[in-house]
Design an enzyme around this catalytic site. Structure first.
Site, PDB file in Angstrom:
ATOM      1  N   ARG A  80      -3.559   6.978   0.328  1.00  0.00           N
ATOM      2  CA  ARG A  80      -4.772   7.504   0.949  1.00  0.00           C
ATOM      3  C   ARG A  80      -5.457   8.484   0.001  1.00  0.00           C
ATOM      4  O   ARG A  80      -5.373   9.697   0.161  1.00  0.00           O
ATOM      5  CB  ARG A  80      -4.435   8.123   2.307  1.00  0.00           C
ATOM      6  CG  ARG A  80      -4.146   7.036   3.331  1.00  0.00           C
ATOM      7  CD  ARG A  80      -3.996   7.563   4.730  1.00  0.00           C
ATOM      8  NE  ARG A  80      -4.180   6.485   5.685  1.00  0.00           N
ATOM      9  CZ  ARG A  80      -4.064   6.628   6.993  1.00  0.00           C
ATOM     10  NH1 ARG A  80      -3.773   7.804   7.500  1.00  0.00           N
ATOM     11  NH2 ARG A  80      -4.253   5.612   7.789  1.00  0.00           N
ATOM     12  N   GLN A  90     -10.330   4.346  -0.235  1.00  0.00           N
ATOM     13  CA  GLN A  90     -10.824   4.375   1.142  1.00  0.00           C
ATOM     14  C   GLN A  90     -11.409   3.041   1.589  1.00  0.00           C
ATOM     15  O   GLN A  90     -11.247   2.635   2.744  1.00  0.00           O
ATOM     16  CB  GLN A  90     -11.872   5.476   1.294  1.00  0.00           C
ATOM     17  CG  GLN A  90     -11.288   6.878   1.297  1.00  0.00           C
ATOM     18  CD  GLN A  90     -12.341   7.949   1.471  1.00  0.00           C
ATOM     19  OE1 GLN A  90     -13.541   7.685   1.349  1.00  0.00           O
ATOM     20  NE2 GLN A  90     -11.919   9.162   1.737  1.00  0.00           N
ATOM     21  N   ASP A 104      -8.540   0.663   2.803  1.00  0.00           N
ATOM     22  CA  ASP A 104      -7.521   1.263   3.666  1.00  0.00           C
ATOM     23  C   ASP A 104      -7.510   0.579   5.042  1.00  0.00           C
ATOM     24  O   ASP A 104      -8.267   0.928   5.933  1.00  0.00           O
ATOM     25  CB  ASP A 104      -7.809   2.760   3.816  1.00  0.00           C
ATOM     26  CG  ASP A 104      -6.730   3.502   4.612  1.00  0.00           C
ATOM     27  OD1 ASP A 104      -5.816   2.833   5.143  1.00  0.00           O
ATOM     28  OD2 ASP A 104      -6.811   4.739   4.690  1.00  0.00           O
ATOM     29  N   SER A 118      -6.797   2.760   8.220  1.00  0.00           N
ATOM     30  CA  SER A 118      -7.940   3.510   8.740  1.00  0.00           C
ATOM     31  C   SER A 118      -8.929   2.598   9.460  1.00  0.00           C
ATOM     32  O   SER A 118      -9.408   2.927  10.555  1.00  0.00           O
ATOM     33  CB  SER A 118      -8.644   4.258   7.610  1.00  0.00           C
ATOM     34  OG  SER A 118      -7.829   5.291   7.112  1.00  0.00           O
ATOM     35  N   TYR A 125      -0.671  11.510   7.226  1.00  0.00           N
ATOM     36  CA  TYR A 125       0.337  11.236   8.241  1.00  0.00           C
ATOM     37  C   TYR A 125       0.954  12.533   8.760  1.00  0.00           C
ATOM     38  O   TYR A 125       0.934  13.564   8.104  1.00  0.00           O
ATOM     39  CB  TYR A 125       1.453  10.361   7.670  1.00  0.00           C
ATOM     40  CG  TYR A 125       1.000   8.984   7.261  1.00  0.00           C
ATOM     41  CD1 TYR A 125       0.716   8.021   8.217  1.00  0.00           C
ATOM     42  CD2 TYR A 125       0.860   8.647   5.917  1.00  0.00           C
ATOM     43  CE1 TYR A 125       0.294   6.751   7.836  1.00  0.00           C
ATOM     44  CE2 TYR A 125       0.440   7.378   5.529  1.00  0.00           C
ATOM     45  CZ  TYR A 125       0.167   6.441   6.496  1.00  0.00           C
ATOM     46  OH  TYR A 125      -0.248   5.188   6.130  1.00  0.00           O
TER      47      TYR A 125
END
Length: 375
Positions: free
Chosen positions: A120, A125, A128, A131, A226
């Protein structure tokens, strides 16, 4: 190079590649083949793929004839054995949750990449998948709660009197939690949110939620977004704080997961006992045991008038957009392998590629997975 897209198991409605990304993939130098009816459950027909420039083939043809095989869930062992030597397999394998499953398919000599191990970092991004899919699950969790809730979400002033707004407690302010906040607020609920990371307070408040603070949390700034395990003293104070808000909550949505670990129990049976009948708990951590002590994975139960929904795959219930988001993540990931001359290269010096490559030559190379397997 040929990319082959596999149909998902019967419980999954999404598909890994959608017609709208066929053209971008072709511009990168790939040809695309999709298994017959693979997109049907996400409302993409075989003809949609043909019109976009992909071929539609049998499962065996794709597995044996593709340079890169793509899916969402892990292949069964028999299917994995049909992938050719030195080919690539890309999926979301959850190696920290299912290390033995990964070991089963890693016995073949193809290279395995797991999209949920993408670091991450800012550069990653756009690829991902955790997400992008958490956006879907956070949104759908609120709608699911609203449809099972015994009252309205917003405050309503009617001829029959004023109806007070629902109170929503959200545990975990990651991508799913933030989307749940935004959706709850759109529906008119009063929202309280809890997270061990103080740095997300501003984001929660900007969406209109009240942030519940418990001091003394372990630093989670280097964990890629996390949660981390907390001290016993912190967990005690955490439960005391959550209990106060849970008792007055109408809806609780839980999202807290620690990679490779059982989900932390944040809502105990005693807390549920004090909730009002007609209330709803949606537990997005159900697959790892759940954040609620009473959660049963893939089941909806009613306990003393309180509905507890254990569902870790709400993404599948919004398959069209969830598939489109996943497909764009895949395209952006594959861009890492193609240079300006459209030559394909696996550059293990790239930190994203290196982190995602779980196995090669029949052996697992992902150290956290090896640790879980005791190897």
């Amino acid at each position: 190079m040929k990319i082959g897209v596999i149909k998902e198991p019967s419980y999954e409605n999404r598909v890994a590649i959608t017609p709208d990304v066929i053209d971008p993939l072709k511009k990168l130098g790939f040809t695309i083949a999709i298994e017959t009816t693979a997109g049907d459950s996400a409302f993409f027909s075989d003809q949609d793929y043909k019109d976009a420039g992909a071929s539609v083939e049998s499962r065996d043809s794709i597995l044996s004839g593709s340079d890169i095989v793509v899916s969402i869930h892990a292949l069964d062992e028999a299917s994995a054995k049909k992938i050719g030597k030195d080919k690539l397999y890309i999926a979301t394998l959850s190696p920290l949750a299912f290390p033995k499953k990964v070991k089963e398919i890693a016995t073949s000599s193809f290279k395995i990449f797991s999209m949920d191990t993408i670091p991450r970092i800012t550069r990653a991004q756009s690829m991902d998948v955790l997400s992008s899919q958490a956006t879907v699950s956070g949104y759908k969790a609120v709608l699911l709660a609203a449809s099972n809730y015994s009252r309205f979400f917003p405050m309503l002033t009617t001829a029959a009197g004023t109806i007070t707004p629902a109170r929503v407690l959200i545990l975990g302010a990651g991508v799913a939690g933030l989307q749940a906040i935004a959706t709850s607020r759109r529906l008119g609920a009063v929202v309280d949110v809890f997270d061990t990371r103080p740095e997300v307070k501003e984001q929660c408040m900007s969406l209109g939620a009240k942030f519940v603070e418990v001091e003394g949390a372990a630093d989670a700034s280097n964990t890629g977004g996390y949660a981390v395990e907390q001290s016993e003293d912190y967990q005690r104070r955490q439960k005391e704080a959550i209990a106060k808000y849970a008792e007055k909550a109408d809806i609780i949505i839980t999202t807290a997961l620690i990679p490779g670990r059982k989900a932390p129990v944040l809502i105990t049976k005693e807390m549920v006992d004090k909730m009002r009948q007609g209330s709803v708990i949606v537990d997005l951590a159900a697959v790892n045991g759940g954040n609620c002590e009473l959660t049963e994975n893939d089941k909806t139960i009613v306990y003393k008038g309180i509905t507890i929904i254990g569902n870790s795959n709400l993404q599948s219930t919004q398959p069209m957009d969830a598939s489109k988001m996943y497909a764009k993540n895949i395209v952006n990931f594959l861009k890492l392998f193609v240079n300006k001359e459209k030559q394909f290269n696996i550059n293990l010096e790239d930190e994203i590629i290196n982190a995602c490559m779980i196995a090669e030559n029949g052996s697992i190379r992902h150290k956290p997975t090896l640790a879980l397997l005791g190897e």
